[in-house]
Design an enzyme around this catalytic site. Sequence first.
Site, PDB file in Angstrom:
ATOM      1  N   ASN A  11      47.728  23.622  58.506  1.00 39.50           N
ATOM      2  CA  ASN A  11      47.175  23.140  57.240  1.00 39.50           C
ATOM      3  C   ASN A  11      47.960  23.831  56.128  1.00 39.50           C
ATOM      4  OD1 ASN A  11      45.670  22.386  55.060  1.00 39.50           O
ATOM      5  ND2 ASN A  11      43.820  23.525  55.637  1.00 39.50           N
ATOM      6  N   LYS A  13      47.928  23.249  53.099  1.00 40.14           N
ATOM      7  CA  LYS A  13      47.197  23.257  51.820  1.00 40.14           C
ATOM      8  C   LYS A  13      48.153  22.846  50.694  1.00 40.14           C
ATOM      9  CE  LYS A  13      44.095  26.615  53.771  1.00 40.14           C
ATOM     10  NZ  LYS A  13      43.143  27.705  53.583  1.00 40.14           N
ATOM     11  N   HIS A 102      37.070  20.143  54.832  1.00 38.74           N
ATOM     12  CA  HIS A 102      37.497  21.542  54.733  1.00 38.74           C
ATOM     13  C   HIS A 102      36.617  22.246  53.696  1.00 38.74           C
ATOM     14  CE1 HIS A 102      39.893  25.074  53.888  1.00 38.74           C
ATOM     15  NE2 HIS A 102      40.507  24.856  55.038  1.00 38.74           N
ATOM     16  N   GLU A 104      37.284  24.234  51.412  1.00 38.22           N
ATOM     17  CA  GLU A 104      37.836  24.211  50.049  1.00 38.22           C
ATOM     18  C   GLU A 104      37.512  22.879  49.367  1.00 38.22           C
ATOM     19  OE1 GLU A 104      41.862  25.336  51.042  1.00 38.22           O
ATOM     20  OE2 GLU A 104      41.146  27.329  51.587  1.00 38.22           O
ATOM     21  N   GLU A 174      35.484  26.916  61.050  1.00 40.25           N
ATOM     22  CA  GLU A 174      36.181  27.775  60.098  1.00 40.25           C
ATOM     23  C   GLU A 174      35.170  28.574  59.282  1.00 40.25           C
ATOM     24  OE1 GLU A 174      40.429  26.234  59.349  1.00 40.25           O
ATOM     25  OE2 GLU A 174      39.128  25.482  57.789  1.00 40.25           O
ATOM     26  N   GLY A 180      41.837  32.619  54.717  1.00 36.99           N
ATOM     27  CA  GLY A 180      42.762  33.179  53.720  1.00 36.99           C
ATOM     28  C   GLY A 180      42.459  34.616  53.337  1.00 36.99           C
ATOM     29  N   SER A 219      42.373  32.873  59.215  1.00 35.56           N
ATOM     30  CA  SER A 219      43.274  34.016  59.417  1.00 35.56           C
ATOM     31  C   SER A 219      43.818  34.132  60.842  1.00 35.56           C
ATOM     32  CB  SER A 219      42.583  35.317  58.981  1.00 35.56           C
ATOM     33  OG  SER A 219      42.239  35.250  57.608  1.00 35.56           O
TER      34      SER A 219
HETATM   35  P1  PGA Z   1      44.015  30.569  56.887  1.00 32.22           P
HETATM   36  O1  PGA Z   1      43.418  29.127  56.555  1.00 32.22           O
HETATM   37  O2  PGA Z   1      44.678  30.480  58.234  1.00 32.22           O
HETATM   38  O3  PGA Z   1      44.985  30.853  55.773  1.00 32.22           O
HETATM   39  O4  PGA Z   1      42.866  31.517  56.905  1.00 32.22           O
HETATM   40  C1  PGA Z   1      42.815  28.330  57.539  1.00 32.22           C
HETATM   41  C2  PGA Z   1      42.288  27.052  56.951  1.00 32.22           C
HETATM   42  O5  PGA Z   1      41.722  27.081  55.846  1.00 32.22           O
HETATM   43  O6  PGA Z   1      42.425  25.968  57.551  1.00 32.22           O
END
Ligand code: PGA
Length: 260
Positions: A11, A13, A102, A104, A174, A180, A219
């Site tokens: 992803n 983003k 997601h 976000e 998640e 993140g 992460s």
């Molecule tokens: P990350 O993001 O690996 O940077 O924690 C995962 C995600 O939001 O899909």
Amino acid sequence: MATRRPIVAANWKMAGSRQLGAELLEKFALLSDSSAEVVICPPAVYLDSLQQQLSEHSDTVAQHRITLGGQNLSHQEFGAYTGEIAGSMLNEFGCRYVIIGHSERRSMYGESSDIVADKFVMAQKMGLTPILCVGESLAAREANRTFEVLNGELNAVLDKVGIMAFDNAVIAYEPIWAIGTGKSATPEQAQEVHAFIRQRLMQLSPYIGEKIRILYGGSVKPSNAADLFTRPDVDGGLVGGASLNASDFVELCRIASESE
Ligand code: PGA
């Protein structure tokens, strides 16, 4: 037990570049066959060039089962929806998957569980496999409400589409507090939640519960992936930050293939 082929989904983003796609494919070319399925979800403007790059590396792509995915789609089919992307457009540029719900999107763009369910329906209607994201906040975890939150997010979709629609879907667990932040869930925490999700679906259909792939996201990096991916109910990962480093991402795909 059914064997579930692992998936490692990148992803990107709102990050990445055309160059990153080229670097990734170069690194994949050096990796021997992998059994994991690899899904790259770049910002939509890069899909065209990535699709072209994939067709130029068809051997590598076939060897590593690399496909493309969208990061989001509109719950409408087409029309006057400025800034939105239709599922049919993702399809036209070679996407087979699309990330839905997601955290976000839920928290920053106000996507309710109801809209997420509509997007799930639209993805399937357009021939895409939804990667449905679910996960609790830190506050919910600390208040022992993790399973309640997950049930709510799953039920919103189940109520609309029914269990059999999950025959063509992937779930990504998640935990919001792990996204993140560099702070991954422990393998035990991840396994506990993945088992819960699988059981929930198993109650409705043992066939779906056994078959569905549940990815862990939050992460994931080369140093923690093996421990996560080898848990019985973890079928790979949805990777943000580490997918922006070609070497790390290819290493994650190698680890996932070995965990099968
Ligand atoms: P990350 O993001 O690996 O940077 O924690 C995962 C995600 O939001 O899909």
